[in-house]
Write an enzyme that holds these catalytic residues in place. Structure first.
Site, mmCIF file in Angstrom:
data_model
loop_
_atom_site.group_PDB
_atom_site.id
_atom_site.type_symbol
_atom_site.label_atom_id
_atom_site.label_comp_id
_atom_site.label_asym_id
_atom_site.label_seq_id
_atom_site.Cartn_x
_atom_site.Cartn_y
_atom_site.Cartn_z
ATOM 1 N N TYR A 63 0.833 -1.199 0.000
ATOM 2 C CA TYR A 63 0.000 0.000 0.000
ATOM 3 C C TYR A 63 0.872 1.255 0.000
ATOM 4 O O TYR A 63 1.833 1.375 0.753
ATOM 5 C CB TYR A 63 -0.912 0.025 1.238
ATOM 6 C CG TYR A 63 -1.584 1.362 1.421
ATOM 7 C CD1 TYR A 63 -2.587 1.776 0.546
ATOM 8 C CD2 TYR A 63 -1.191 2.233 2.434
ATOM 9 C CE1 TYR A 63 -3.180 3.020 0.683
ATOM 10 C CE2 TYR A 63 -1.781 3.471 2.584
ATOM 11 C CZ TYR A 63 -2.777 3.861 1.701
ATOM 12 O OH TYR A 63 -3.358 5.090 1.834
ATOM 13 N N GLY A 70 -5.356 5.845 0.064
ATOM 14 C CA GLY A 70 -6.702 5.937 0.594
ATOM 15 C C GLY A 70 -7.673 5.095 -0.199
ATOM 16 O O GLY A 70 -7.437 3.916 -0.492
ATOM 17 N N HIS A 93 -1.670 16.858 -0.187
ATOM 18 C CA HIS A 93 -2.183 16.904 1.180
ATOM 19 C C HIS A 93 -1.669 18.110 1.967
ATOM 20 O O HIS A 93 -2.049 18.290 3.129
ATOM 21 C CB HIS A 93 -1.846 15.603 1.910
ATOM 22 C CG HIS A 93 -2.712 14.459 1.490
ATOM 23 N ND1 HIS A 93 -2.675 13.919 0.218
ATOM 24 C CD2 HIS A 93 -3.665 13.757 2.153
ATOM 25 C CE1 HIS A 93 -3.555 12.936 0.126
ATOM 26 N NE2 HIS A 93 -4.173 12.818 1.285
ATOM 27 N N ASN A 205 1.694 10.136 7.583
ATOM 28 C CA ASN A 205 0.638 9.218 8.002
ATOM 29 C C ASN A 205 0.845 8.830 9.463
ATOM 30 O O ASN A 205 1.374 7.771 9.763
ATOM 31 C CB ASN A 205 0.672 7.984 7.087
ATOM 32 C CG ASN A 205 -0.494 7.053 7.279
ATOM 33 O OD1 ASN A 205 -0.384 5.869 7.020
ATOM 34 N ND2 ASN A 205 -1.637 7.560 7.707
ATOM 35 N N ARG A 311 -12.187 23.758 50.611
ATOM 36 C CA ARG A 311 -11.975 22.517 51.358
ATOM 37 C C ARG A 311 -11.699 21.323 50.458
ATOM 38 O O ARG A 311 -10.903 20.440 50.793
ATOM 39 C CB ARG A 311 -13.209 22.252 52.228
ATOM 40 C CG ARG A 311 -13.146 20.987 53.040
ATOM 41 C CD ARG A 311 -14.125 20.981 54.228
ATOM 42 N NE ARG A 311 -15.411 21.550 53.950
ATOM 43 C CZ ARG A 311 -16.562 20.874 53.900
ATOM 44 N NH1 ARG A 311 -16.560 19.557 54.070
ATOM 45 N NH2 ARG A 311 -17.702 21.487 53.688
#
Length: 539
Positions: A63, A70, A93, A205, A311
């Protein structure tokens, strides 16, 4: 160990893919510490590259190496297009929008990405590690837009703006402003890189945007929690509160949450030596002495306990701490994780998975946002406690030192604190906001970078809320005339405020006072004052 030291030696940070901490990321980002990539990490990267290239030469489908990206994974791409494929990915991108991350934030992001690649499963050449390290060591900082990440496949858009600078494109920061990368590299005699098989994908990525920014936010938030404890201790002394709610047995034995124990210990240390605080036993004896014989019910002006805001500090701030400890733990794991895809392991099948998915960090940073929101609520309620004459144990309305009515004192200063609490409450979890994208390939996303940015926003808002509290607490000391009875830590805190802002005698323009103290809080000035003027080692 104290989270903030008075002085920190600037020594190189080892970026080995295994041991990077949130604190080390802050040193690289904020102190501009240099980084060192150990020879062992370079060797691991080289070995990973050799494994990968051996697989690639066999024309085995991988890949992002022999396929499109994608949803376009079904497109087969010849290996002769390796440089074009990687370069096009980075260019396409590099589509972030909005304001740029500050320089320290961008450095944190680069450091996080470098460490991930140094783990040795991403198959990048050692020159990629060396170039990112060179950027950090020589002060070359990519200009990274804040908006555009879905948090799966990691922080694609922000990291593309980092990767684009490696190929001589995009922008880097100079004096906080973007200038063309090509110009800066040429001035320094640095040749742009040519991205080879998988390197564009490995660079972009992953979760390094949310993780780098998250490291800064969580580190600073821990310091904010400490500074909230410091001002709370001063305020309790100013109103002559009790130290009994912080006794060790109520926390270490009765309810041993780590954060609760730490906050209670800090409160005891900060109020040690005070001549103003009281103990429950003293109040009980005084109440017994005051009780009239023969009366079953009678009114007393002696309160055995004060309100929760004075408190329940260990229970509230301690829970904030526990949330931050959890987030710091998750960030450290992620900083030292291989979070791109695919990954390569010797003797194993290629790992095609989804380690780029930012859900662990998205959840953690949303938890931080929730916790910091409640820290702001506590601070605002403490402010109200000393401004409201019906609740302030004898202090005048709105801490007016002159004529109430003619002067408004801190009435106006309370409004931004209250408004910021409301604003913080509008910031909902980003991790539940998944919106499908990328042709429904990315159909479940984390929005982790939005979570980190949200937490950063609340952190900043809280500094302004706490600034009002610091000013109000110091004013309460002045009006009550109780300075001489303060503990050493409270005196150091009071004096640190007064070095910045004088007592409010008559009404004046307040915005500058608030901003001055808020800026000091963001720099950890009150932590430094405690470290410098006392022997207290805050947890």
């Amino acid at each position: 160990m104290a989270l903030t030291q008075v002085e920190t030696e600037i020594v190189p940070v080892s970026v080995d893919g295994e041991t990077l901490t949130v604190e080390a990321v802050r040193r690289v980002a904020e102190e501009r510490a240099t980084v060192d990539v150990p020879a062992e990490s370079i060797a691991k990267a080289q070995k990973s590259r050799e494994i990968f290239e051996g697989i690639a030469e066999q024309n085995i489908p991988i890949y992002g190496v022999t396929t499109g990206y994608g949803e376009m994974i079904y497109m087969q791409v010849d290996k002769s297009k390796e440089v074009e494929l990687q370069t096009n990915l980075v260019r396409s991108h590099s589509a972030g929008v909005g304001p740029l991350f500050a320089e320290d934030e961008a450095r944190a992001i680069v450091a996080a990405r470098l460490n991930t690649l140094a783990k040795g499963h991403s198959a990048v050449r050692p020159i990629i590690l060396e170039r990112l390290a060179q950027y950090l060591n020589e002060g070359i900082t990519p200009a990274i837009p804040e908006i555009g990440s879905l948090g799966a496949s990691g922080d694609l858009a922000p990291l593309s703006h980092v990767a684009s600078t490696l190929i001589g494109e995009g922008y880097v920061l100079r004096d906080g402003r973007p200038v063309e990368t090509a110009q800066v590299l040429a001035e320094r005699g640095i040749e742009p890189l040519e991205l080879r098989f998988k390197e564009g994908l490995a660079l972009i990525n992953g979760t390094s945007g949310m993780t780098g920014l998250g490291s800064l936010v969580v580190g600073r938030a821990l310091e904010q929690a400490q500074q909230a404890e410091i001002v709370t201790a001063l305020l309790i002394e100013a109103v002559r509160g009790s130290t009994s709610p912080f006794l060790a047995e109520g926390h270490d034995i009765a309810r041993p949450h780590e954060g609760q124990i730490d906050t209670a210990a800090n409160m005891r240390a900060l109020m040690r030596g005070s001549g103003l605080t009281v103990e429950h036993a003293d109040l009980r004896r005084e109440l017994q002495k005051d009780k009239e014989a023969g009366k079953d019910v009678q009114r007393s002006e002696i309160y055995l306990q004060k309100a929760y805001s004075l408190r329940a500090i260990p229970q509230v701030v301690g829970a904030v701490r526990d949330t931050l400890y959890h987030a710091r733990h998750k960030l450290r794991i992620e900083l030292n994780s291989a979070n791109d895809n695919p990954l390569f392991f010797e003797g194993k099948e290629i790992f095609h998975g989804a380690n780029f998915h930012g859900q662990p960090i998205a959840f953690a940073m949303d938890f931080v946002t929730i916790a910091l929101t409640q820290l702001g609520v506590l601070a605002e309620r403490q402010i109200n406690r000393v401004l409201n004459r019906h609740l302030s144990y004898g202090l005048p309305e709105f801490l007016v030192s002159g004529d109430p009515g003619l002067h408004s004192g801190f009435a106006g200063a309370q409004y931004p604190a209250t408004a910021l609490v409301a604003e913080n409450r509008t910031i909902g979890p980003a991790s539940t906001q998944s919106v499908p994208s990328n042709g429904d390939n990315q159909d479940v996303v984390s929005m982790g970078l939005i979570s980190a940015r949200n937490a950063r926003r609340v952190l900043s808002n809280n500094n302004k809320i706490l600034a009002v509290e610091y000013l109000a607490a110091a004013q309460a000391v002045d009006i009550s005339g109780r300075f001489d009875g303060l503990s050493p830590a409270a005196k150091a805190t009071y004096e640190a405020v007064r070095r910045l802002v004088p007592t409010l005698g008559v009404d004046r323009y307040m915005a500058d006072d608030i901003e001055l103290v808020a800026d000091a809080l963001s720099r950890g000035e009150f932590l430094r004052a405690i470290a410098r003027e006392t022997d207290i080692q805050l947890r």
